[in-house]
Design a protein around this motif. Structure first.
Motif, PDB file in Angstrom:
ATOM      1  N   GLU A  92       3.443  -4.744  -7.616  1.00 35.32           N
ATOM      2  CA  GLU A  92       3.317  -6.070  -7.574  1.00 35.32           C
ATOM      3  C   GLU A  92       2.589  -5.291  -5.860  1.00 35.32           C
ATOM      4  O   GLU A  92       2.150  -6.613  -5.341  1.00 35.32           O
ATOM      5  N   ALA A  93       2.822  -4.776  -5.152  1.00 31.03           N
ATOM      6  CA  ALA A  93       3.252  -4.455  -3.352  1.00 31.03           C
ATOM      7  C   ALA A  93       1.134  -3.930  -3.294  1.00 31.03           C
ATOM      8  O   ALA A  93       0.534  -3.756  -2.558  1.00 31.03           O
ATOM      9  N   GLY A  94       0.930  -3.847  -5.247  1.00 33.81           N
ATOM     10  CA  GLY A  94      -0.497  -3.614  -4.652  1.00 33.81           C
ATOM     11  C   GLY A  94      -0.828  -2.030  -5.276  1.00 33.81           C
ATOM     12  O   GLY A  94      -1.627  -1.381  -4.578  1.00 33.81           O
ATOM     13  N   ALA A  95       0.039  -1.142  -5.211  1.00 33.16           N
ATOM     14  CA  ALA A  95       0.213   0.213  -4.431  1.00 33.16           C
ATOM     15  C   ALA A  95      -0.091   0.939  -5.671  1.00 33.16           C
ATOM     16  O   ALA A  95       0.446   0.262  -6.604  1.00 33.16           O
ATOM     17  N   ASN A  96       0.304   2.403  -5.938  1.00 32.19           N
ATOM     18  CA  ASN A  96       0.580   3.109  -6.871  1.00 32.19           C
ATOM     19  C   ASN A  96       1.712   4.663  -5.684  1.00 32.19           C
ATOM     20  O   ASN A  96       1.679   4.321  -4.619  1.00 32.19           O
ATOM     21  N   ARG A  97       1.553   5.790  -7.077  1.00 35.11           N
ATOM     22  CA  ARG A  97       2.085   6.842  -6.390  1.00 35.11           C
ATOM     23  C   ARG A  97       1.931   7.526  -5.566  1.00 35.11           C
ATOM     24  O   ARG A  97       2.481   8.483  -4.662  1.00 35.11           O
ATOM     25  N   SER A  98       0.356   7.945  -5.786  1.00 33.54           N
ATOM     26  CA  SER A  98      -0.178   8.664  -4.603  1.00 33.54           C
ATOM     27  C   SER A  98      -0.005   7.792  -2.825  1.00 33.54           C
ATOM     28  O   SER A  98      -0.651   8.682  -2.100  1.00 33.54           O
ATOM     29  N   VAL A  99      -0.269   6.741  -2.530  1.00 36.20           N
ATOM     30  CA  VAL A  99       0.393   6.390  -1.006  1.00 36.20           C
ATOM     31  C   VAL A  99       1.800   6.134  -1.326  1.00 36.20           C
ATOM     32  O   VAL A  99       2.290   5.767   0.719  1.00 36.20           O
ATOM     33  N   VAL A 100       2.925   6.901  -2.067  1.00 37.07           N
ATOM     34  CA  VAL A 100       4.581   6.838  -1.526  1.00 37.07           C
ATOM     35  C   VAL A 100       4.523   8.000  -1.065  1.00 37.07           C
ATOM     36  O   VAL A 100       3.908   8.940  -0.919  1.00 37.07           O
ATOM     37  N   LYS A 101       5.392   7.370   0.248  1.00 41.50           N
ATOM     38  CA  LYS A 101       5.802   8.928   1.280  1.00 41.50           C
ATOM     39  C   LYS A 101       7.325   9.276   1.195  1.00 41.50           C
ATOM     40  O   LYS A 101       7.343  10.457   1.342  1.00 41.50           O
ATOM     41  N   ALA A 102       8.363   8.607   1.202  1.00 40.62           N
ATOM     42  CA  ALA A 102       8.900   8.791   0.706  1.00 40.62           C
ATOM     43  C   ALA A 102      10.248   8.075  -0.303  1.00 40.62           C
ATOM     44  O   ALA A 102       9.619   6.091   0.046  1.00 40.62           O
ATOM     45  N   VAL A 103      11.052   8.532  -0.595  1.00 36.68           N
ATOM     46  CA  VAL A 103      11.875   7.248  -2.098  1.00 36.68           C
ATOM     47  C   VAL A 103      13.082   7.605  -1.258  1.00 36.68           C
ATOM     48  O   VAL A 103      14.073   8.679  -1.496  1.00 36.68           O
ATOM     49  N   CYS A 104      13.759   6.402  -1.236  1.00 36.00           N
ATOM     50  CA  CYS A 104      15.352   6.593  -0.342  1.00 36.00           C
ATOM     51  C   CYS A 104      16.212   5.776  -1.456  1.00 36.00           C
ATOM     52  O   CYS A 104      15.645   5.045  -2.115  1.00 36.00           O
ATOM     53  N   LEU A 105      17.052   6.935  -2.458  1.00 36.62           N
ATOM     54  CA  LEU A 105      18.235   6.308  -3.671  1.00 36.62           C
ATOM     55  C   LEU A 105      19.125   6.202  -3.142  1.00 36.62           C
ATOM     56  O   LEU A 105      19.881   7.348  -3.030  1.00 36.62           O
ATOM     57  N   SER A 106      20.151   5.328  -3.097  1.00 29.21           N
ATOM     58  CA  SER A 106      21.757   4.974  -3.096  1.00 29.21           C
ATOM     59  C   SER A 106      22.262   4.874  -4.351  1.00 29.21           C
ATOM     60  O   SER A 106      21.979   3.493  -5.044  1.00 29.21           O
ATOM     61  N   LEU A 107      23.243   5.480  -4.879  1.00 30.21           N
ATOM     62  CA  LEU A 107      22.797   4.864  -6.262  1.00 30.21           C
ATOM     63  C   LEU A 107      24.510   4.939  -6.614  1.00 30.21           C
ATOM     64  O   LEU A 107      24.930   6.456  -6.716  1.00 30.21           O
ATOM     65  N   SER A 108      25.397   4.571  -6.875  1.00 31.89           N
ATOM     66  CA  SER A 108      26.750   4.722  -7.552  1.00 31.89           C
ATOM     67  C   SER A 108      26.591   5.427  -9.329  1.00 31.89           C
ATOM     68  O   SER A 108      25.536   6.059  -9.960  1.00 31.89           O
ATOM     69  N   GLY A 109      28.035   6.646  -8.767  1.00 28.43           N
ATOM     70  CA  GLY A 109      27.808   7.451  -9.763  1.00 28.43           C
ATOM     71  C   GLY A 109      27.782   8.988  -9.232  1.00 28.43           C
ATOM     72  O   GLY A 109      27.571  10.453  -9.933  1.00 28.43           O
ATOM     73  N   VAL A 110      26.906   9.232  -7.682  1.00 27.85           N
ATOM     74  CA  VAL A 110      26.258   9.826  -6.986  1.00 27.85           C
ATOM     75  C   VAL A 110      27.504  10.364  -6.488  1.00 27.85           C
ATOM     76  O   VAL A 110      28.152  10.033  -4.979  1.00 27.85           O
ATOM     77  N   ASN A 111      27.901  11.338  -6.688  1.00 28.63           N
ATOM     78  CA  ASN A 111      28.848  11.614  -6.284  1.00 28.63           C
ATOM     79  C   ASN A 111      29.361  13.210  -5.768  1.00 28.63           C
ATOM     80  O   ASN A 111      29.917  14.115  -5.404  1.00 28.63           O
ATOM     81  N   GLN A 112      28.836  13.772  -5.751  1.00 31.44           N
ATOM     82  CA  GLN A 112      28.753  15.362  -6.293  1.00 31.44           C
ATOM     83  C   GLN A 112      27.202  16.526  -5.389  1.00 31.44           C
ATOM     84  O   GLN A 112      26.178  15.469  -6.081  1.00 31.44           O
ATOM     85  N   PRO A 113      27.107  17.209  -5.029  1.00 33.68           N
ATOM     86  CA  PRO A 113      25.621  17.498  -4.161  1.00 33.68           C
ATOM     87  C   PRO A 113      24.696  17.773  -5.882  1.00 33.68           C
ATOM     88  O   PRO A 113      24.238  18.098  -5.578  1.00 33.68           O
ATOM     89  N   SER A 114      25.828  18.430  -7.124  1.00 38.89           N
ATOM     90  CA  SER A 114      25.104  18.897  -8.805  1.00 38.89           C
ATOM     91  C   SER A 114      24.238  17.480  -9.022  1.00 38.89           C
ATOM     92  O   SER A 114      23.472  16.802  -9.617  1.00 38.89           O
ATOM     93  N   ASP A 115      24.766  16.404  -8.891  1.00 33.07           N
ATOM     94  CA  ASP A 115      24.381  14.707  -8.782  1.00 33.07           C
ATOM     95  C   ASP A 115      22.784  13.818  -8.526  1.00 33.07           C
ATOM     96  O   ASP A 115      22.194  14.081  -8.691  1.00 33.07           O
ATOM     97  N   GLN A 116      22.934  14.611  -6.592  1.00 32.72           N
ATOM     98  CA  GLN A 116      22.213  14.453  -5.644  1.00 32.72           C
ATOM     99  C   GLN A 116      20.739  15.480  -6.544  1.00 32.72           C
ATOM    100  O   GLN A 116      19.697  14.644  -6.648  1.00 32.72           O
ATOM    101  N   GLN A 117      20.962  16.833  -6.566  1.00 35.71           N
ATOM    102  CA  GLN A 117      19.838  17.495  -7.277  1.00 35.71           C
ATOM    103  C   GLN A 117      19.601  17.386  -8.560  1.00 35.71           C
ATOM    104  O   GLN A 117      18.348  17.266  -8.816  1.00 35.71           O
ATOM    105  N   ARG A 118      20.772  16.552  -9.934  1.00 38.96           N
ATOM    106  CA  ARG A 118      20.044  16.130 -10.831  1.00 38.96           C
ATOM    107  C   ARG A 118      18.542  14.897 -10.505  1.00 38.96           C
ATOM    108  O   ARG A 118      17.815  14.342 -11.377  1.00 38.96           O
ATOM    109  N   VAL A 119      19.292  13.857  -9.655  1.00 42.86           N
ATOM    110  CA  VAL A 119      18.521  13.248  -9.551  1.00 42.86           C
ATOM    111  C   VAL A 119      17.200  13.777  -8.814  1.00 42.86           C
ATOM    112  O   VAL A 119      15.715  12.555  -9.657  1.00 42.86           O
ATOM    113  N   GLN A 120      17.010  14.410  -7.869  1.00 41.95           N
ATOM    114  CA  GLN A 120      16.040  14.826  -6.809  1.00 41.95           C
ATOM    115  C   GLN A 120      14.758  15.356  -8.400  1.00 41.95           C
ATOM    116  O   GLN A 120      13.993  15.295  -8.159  1.00 41.95           O
TER     117      GLN A 120
END
Length: 306
Positions: A92-120
């Motif tokens: 909808e923004a007229g973009a694709n993955r090639s122009v993505v510089k960063a992705v910031c995720l705030s997710l419920s259920g992310v409780n431990q460093p292992s959860d962060q590593q899994r999502v990354q």
């Protein structure tokens, strides 16, 4: 692995083969995701922007998906929901993955460093290595949104789930609750609704007092007997489905039902205790100090807001 690749290179990202880049995305974009147990929102914003406290960050597009708490619906469903909502926002923004510089995720259920590593790890399958990835619990983003980005203070989230999260100025952090319904998030939407369902069953089999929750919940669900609640409850274990019954509890309480009122009162106490625990552990009121959360008297004004 082959199934995942087919999914990514197939329908979800098919728009990239025909997408025309928008001038507003030529310098790159950032994707921000707020993922909860009921819904998830993804926004796409330009990297090059001027933002102050009086000027809102320009949003190029936004998209909405369902639950992205893997503890509720499982890892496969979460990965698919995250991928779809990001693809929709970029499209909808007229973009694709090639122009993505960063992705910031705030997710419920992310409780431990292992959860962060899994999502990354999931996102490293989708974006190249130069894309910066930030993964936090959704409470961290909620606090930052209320402090203009400064992580200092305490935030309370109450939705399908609940959590209290706090930071000191020197970076120490603490949390209370947020461990899911099985481990006692009784101030959450799920917790309130689960207690109401239990009250109906207890009233039905003679272990508890009669309550208008019985008639009101059965009417909402189109059921004829409390016995049918057993099949309804276990037919789908998603937390949001149970939490959707909260409005019935509120209506019953407003109608004077003592059982419903007790459930809400106890739930408010749970939420207050969560905030109090974080504030005291981090000494956000100062050493030996007190604040409104550390010396709660009557909870009636708070309960009336539910």
């Amino acid at each position: 692995m082959e199934e995942k690749k087919a999914c990514r290179n197939g329908e979800i990202w098919s728009f990239e083969t025909t997408a025309n880049a928008s001038p507003s995305t030529s310098n790159g974009v950032i994707l921000g995701l707020d993922g909860g147990t009921t819904s998830t929102v993804c926004v796409c914003i330009p990297v090059s922007m001027e933002s102050t406290s009086s000027v809102k960050v320009p949003i190029l597009s936004s998209a909405v998906a369902g639950c992205t708490n893997r503890n509720s619906v499982g890892e496969t469903a979460v990965r698919e929901a995250l991928e779809k909502v990001m693809a929709q926002a970029l499209s909808e923004a007229g973009a694709n993955r090639s122009v993505v510089k960063a992705v910031c995720l705030s997710l419920s259920g992310v409780n431990q460093p292992s959860d962060q590593q899994r999502v990354q790890g999931w996102f490293r399958d989708i974006f190249p290595s130069h894309v910066k990835l930030f993964v936090e619990n959704d409470a961290v983003a909620a606090l930052a949104s209320g402090t203009m980005g400064k992580l200092h203070g305490c935030v309370l989230i109450v939705g399908t789930g609940s959590i209290a999260y706090g930071f000191t100025e020197d970076g120490r952090e603490a949390r209370a609750a947020g461990a899911g319904p099985v481990l006692g998030d009784w101030g959450s939407g799920y917790g309130i609704a689960a207690q109401a369902l239990t009250a109906v069953i207890r009233a039905h089999d003679g272990r508890g007092p009669q309550t208008s929750l019985t008639k009101n919940i059965l009417n909402m669900l189109g059921l004829s007997s409390p016995d049918e609640l057993i099949g309804w409850t276990y037919a789908d274990s998603s937390w949001a489905r149970i939490a959707a019954l909260v409005p019935v509890v509120v209506t019953s309480a407003k109608g004077g039902d003592e059982v419903a009122n007790k459930i809400l009162h106890n739930s408010v106490q749970e939420l207050a205790d969560s905030v109090k625990a974080v504030v005291q552990r981090l000494e956000l009121c100062g050493k030996g100090g007190t604040c409104c959360w550390c010396s709660i008297g009557s909870l009636e004004p708070i309960r009336k807001r539910i």
